[in-house]
Design an enzyme around this catalytic site. Structure first.
Site, PDB file in Angstrom:
ATOM      1  N   HIS A   3       0.839  -1.210   0.000  1.00  0.00           N
ATOM      2  CA  HIS A   3       0.000   0.000   0.000  1.00  0.00           C
ATOM      3  C   HIS A   3       0.869   1.253   0.000  1.00  0.00           C
ATOM      4  O   HIS A   3       0.708   2.147  -0.837  1.00  0.00           O
ATOM      5  CB  HIS A   3      -0.922  -0.018   1.225  1.00  0.00           C
ATOM      6  CG  HIS A   3      -1.763   1.206   1.382  1.00  0.00           C
ATOM      7  ND1 HIS A   3      -3.101   1.233   1.064  1.00  0.00           N
ATOM      8  CD2 HIS A   3      -1.471   2.463   1.832  1.00  0.00           C
ATOM      9  CE1 HIS A   3      -3.590   2.446   1.294  1.00  0.00           C
ATOM     10  NE2 HIS A   3      -2.615   3.204   1.775  1.00  0.00           N
ATOM     11  N   GLU A   4       1.801   1.304   0.939  1.00  0.00           N
ATOM     12  CA  GLU A   4       2.643   2.500   1.059  1.00  0.00           C
ATOM     13  C   GLU A   4       3.566   2.651  -0.151  1.00  0.00           C
ATOM     14  O   GLU A   4       3.878   3.772  -0.572  1.00  0.00           O
ATOM     15  CB  GLU A   4       3.465   2.449   2.351  1.00  0.00           C
ATOM     16  CG  GLU A   4       2.626   2.397   3.630  1.00  0.00           C
ATOM     17  CD  GLU A   4       1.618   3.532   3.738  1.00  0.00           C
ATOM     18  OE1 GLU A   4       1.837   4.598   3.133  1.00  0.00           O
ATOM     19  OE2 GLU A   4       0.593   3.352   4.420  1.00  0.00           O
ATOM     20  N   HIS A  51       3.735   6.575  -6.930  1.00  0.00           N
ATOM     21  CA  HIS A  51       2.957   7.711  -7.459  1.00  0.00           C
ATOM     22  C   HIS A  51       3.840   8.964  -7.464  1.00  0.00           C
ATOM     23  O   HIS A  51       3.852   9.727  -8.439  1.00  0.00           O
ATOM     24  CB  HIS A  51       1.729   7.928  -6.581  1.00  0.00           C
ATOM     25  CG  HIS A  51       0.697   8.826  -7.192  1.00  0.00           C
ATOM     26  ND1 HIS A  51      -0.438   9.211  -6.516  1.00  0.00           N
ATOM     27  CD2 HIS A  51       0.635   9.432  -8.404  1.00  0.00           C
ATOM     28  CE1 HIS A  51      -1.157   9.997  -7.295  1.00  0.00           C
ATOM     29  NE2 HIS A  51      -0.530  10.151  -8.451  1.00  0.00           N
ATOM     30  N   HIS A  54       1.905   4.632  -2.842  1.00  0.00           N
ATOM     31  CA  HIS A  54       2.068   6.080  -2.681  1.00  0.00           C
ATOM     32  C   HIS A  54       3.432   6.522  -3.202  1.00  0.00           C
ATOM     33  O   HIS A  54       3.557   7.527  -3.902  1.00  0.00           O
ATOM     34  CB  HIS A  54       1.967   6.449  -1.199  1.00  0.00           C
ATOM     35  CG  HIS A  54       0.579   6.507  -0.664  1.00  0.00           C
ATOM     36  ND1 HIS A  54      -0.420   7.250  -1.248  1.00  0.00           N
ATOM     37  CD2 HIS A  54       0.017   5.934   0.436  1.00  0.00           C
ATOM     38  CE1 HIS A  54      -1.542   7.123  -0.546  1.00  0.00           C
ATOM     39  NE2 HIS A  54      -1.300   6.335   0.482  1.00  0.00           N
TER      40      HIS A  54
END
Length: 637
Positions: free
Chosen positions: A419-420, A426, A423
């Site tokens: 998940h992290e 991105h 980020h």
């Protein structure tokens, strides 16, 4: 221990553990990426080189924050003067972005250090820097002369028509910042708006700190046989969390009632914070703070958020327990990082490379914390044609390795790592011309899409099978174990989604039309309406809702982003999660633009169609359909 990764960008990942004499992998050698996390690196002796944090020379001591802050403020004055003297054009937007970059380089780094550095002196200095830069930002947002320069550009149709779409959008976003800060008000009201902004900086910090402080109770108030579960402080017991993972029902009950017991000072702070936000929103011309916060997002208005939450009903949850310890031997930290490296290589054509941090560049050799990534420096195209590479930090709170085993993750930890990393990618793969819209500096309800999408890859056997190997035997994680893990998430997914809806609705009500009720009374009513569990008297969960600071009126973003991620996964990656063509489309349509493109246009580009709010609702509902037949057959086996 630290490992820095370069992927035409730099990713700094912080990991903590105890000293280990040796860690062996009996099956095969680790790749450089895996070794950076599973094998203790050889320490380099650098006698002459000394660097500040993140390579900023001044930040070798806490006093450096004052130096960097003052330098940024002086640069700001010079840039404001430059903007006001030059004729309107692309250079106007570039100068505005330089203003943003100069301030953000200090503010973003300080925002991270104030919560991550082990030295209180560094944390305090970073906090002061945040307030100083934040105050300057609010003053700039109400600077009439600066706004006029931008307005002259936006009003010049001929010049605007010659600008590229990203430059036009960034110009409009800067004007939006002026408008929501009250630039259109008379001088007296503008000063009032600035004062409200500055006051909110203090209130936000006070509430954020207070929401994480433990509650104390005399130890005699608790049964002796459960006291050892909590921290002792003389004659008092400190409770700093809900202890939801405890198998002892009495421990969970005590923690819940004590940790959530109302703190009147914090209650007053929250009331003042919400009142201040409402006053500011109405002063600058909005019906409520929620209306102000949602302008420019995918949801657009509070009404759309209500539609998203409209399918909430009392959903049942069939609890199915998996034993995390059975999975952990297959999920060493190094193997998970190798898995991410392999996934990004196949899907996006990028890979990690290990790099030794310089002495003084990081604040500690053994730091861990899990929850989020921080953008330390945003990417942008500089005037000399070079690209300012982003610097991103992931903070990971993971178990210590054993004497002869690497750090082993539970399935939840592995999923959170993915998940992290969503980020981080991105931010790292964004290639915007302007720092103001780089990476995760986009609409809040779009920013979580890449991270949530990564959760689907983390629980797909075709991906997991590439890296999940037993650290001793080399055997792959059995497919049926991955299947059971995925189904267990779906089975309780309804309850989790309902909880998220409750949080989102509560957040909207708090930031909507002022209520003649306390925040606790509002909580109680919303909990009864949108959540299945009853309110517990003498508790104030809202005082632990720290997301009210960073996600004020935007907590619904998790639901919206999950809906978008679900649609992207099902349409683009479900058939083949390693499809390079789809990976390139994902990078081109969603990752590359940051906030430089309307979020809904990015979603349309990826899905090749324009989704409606009803499509998002359907996507959330479709997530809650577990395969009970497979599920229970596996559990019986």
């Amino acid at each position: 221990r630290r490992a820095m990764f370069t992927c035409t960008s730099r990713l700094l990942s912080a990991v903590r553990h105890t000293e280990v004499r040796h860690i062996l992998r009996n099956v095969t050698t680790w790749s450089p990426v895996g070794a950076a996390f599973n094998v203790r690196p050889q320490r380099r002796v650098e006698l002459w080189e000394k660097n500040g944090l993140f390579g900023v020379p001044e930040l070798s001591s806490p006093g450096g924050f004052e130096v960097t802050s003052e330098r940024a403020l002086k640069e700001t004055e010079q840039l404001v003067d430059t903007v006001c003297k030059n004729p309107p054009g692309a250079s106007t937007v570039q100068a505005f972005d330089q203003l943003s970059d100069s301030l953000c380089k200090v503010a973003d780094l300080a925002d991270f250090i104030k919560v991550a550095h082990p030295d209180p002196a560094f944390r305090e200095a970073a906090e002061k820097a945040c307030l100083k830069i934040g105050t300057m930002v609010e003053k700039l947002n109400t600077n009439v002369d600066l706004c006029k320069c931008l307005k002259d550009l936006l009003d010049n149709k001929e010049v605007m028509a010659a600008l590229d779409p990203e430059t036009r959008r960034v110009a409009e976003l800067f004007m939006f910042d002026f408008e929501i800060s009250g630039i259109h008000l008379d001088e007296k009201k503008r000063r009032k708006a600035v004062n409200l902004h500055v006051k909110l900086l203090d209130l936000n910090n006070e509430f954020l700190v207070g929401s994480h402080l433990p509650n104390k109770i005399e130890k005699r108030a608790l049964p002796e046989h459960i006291r050892h579960h909590f921290s002792l402080d003389g004659n008092y017991i400190q409770i700093g969390g809900l202890h939801a993972e405890s198998s002892d029902e009495l421990v969970r009950e005590a923690a819940y009632k004590i940790f959530l017991y109302p703190n009147q000072n914090l209650m007053k702070c929250l009331d003042e914070l919400l009142s201040c936000r409402d006053k500011l929103a109405k002063l600058v011309g909005y019906e409520s703070f929620a209306h102000r916060a949602l302008k420019g997002t995918m949801a657009k208005t509070p009404g759309e958020v209500t539609i998203l939450a409209s399918f909430a009903t009392t959903l049942c949850c069939f609890m199915y327990n998996i034993e995390p310890s059975l999975y952990s031997p297959y999920l060493s930290l190094g193997s998970c990082m190798e898995g991410l490296n392999s996934l990004f290589s196949q899907l996006l054509g990028v890979s990690f490379q290990t790099e030794q941090p310089k002495i003084g560049e990081v604040w500690s050799e053994d730091v861990r914390k899990l929850d989020c990534h921080f953008t330390i420096r945003g990417g942008r195209r500089m005037q000399n044609g070079e690209y300012q590479l982003p610097v991103v930090v992931l903070m990971l709170n993971l178990p210590h390795p054993g004497q002869s085993a690497p750090t082993l993750l539970t399935p939840g930890m592995m999923e959170n790592l993915f998940h992290e990393m969503g980020h981080a990618m991105h931010s790292m793969l964004g290639r915007t011309r302007y720092q103001h819209v780089t990476g995760t500096r986009c609409s809040t309800d779009f920013a979580e899409v890449p991270s949530i999408l990564m959760e689907y890859f983390a629980t797909d056997y075709r991906v997991v099978n590439q890296f999940a190997r037993h650290y001793q035997t080399g055997q792959p994680l059995p497919e049926n174990m991955v299947t059971r893990l995925c189904e267990s998430k779906k089975v309780c997914g309804a309850a989790d989604t309902q909880l998220q809806i409750f949080y989102a609705v509560l957040d909207q009500v708090y930031h909507g039309k002022p209520q003649n009720r306390s925040t606790t009374e509002i909580l109680k009513k919303m909990q009864e309406k949108f959540y299945g569990l009853p309110y517990v008297p003498n508790t104030a969960w809202q005082l632990r809702f720290s997301h009210l600071v960073g996600y004020g009126a935007k907590y619904y973003s998790y639901l919206m982003s999950r809906a978008v991620a679900s649609m992207v996964w099902r349409q683009c990656f479900f058939r083949n999660p390693l499809d390079r063509e789809m990976g390139e489309r994902y990078r081109r349509e969603m990752l590359a633009h940051g906030g430089g493109k309307e979020p809904m246009l990015m979603v349309q580009g990826m899905l090749q169609k324009q989704p409606t709010i009803e499509d998002f609702v359907d996507a959330l509902v479709s997530e809650l359909n577990p395969d009970f037949e497979t599920f229970f057959m596996d559990s019986e086996g």
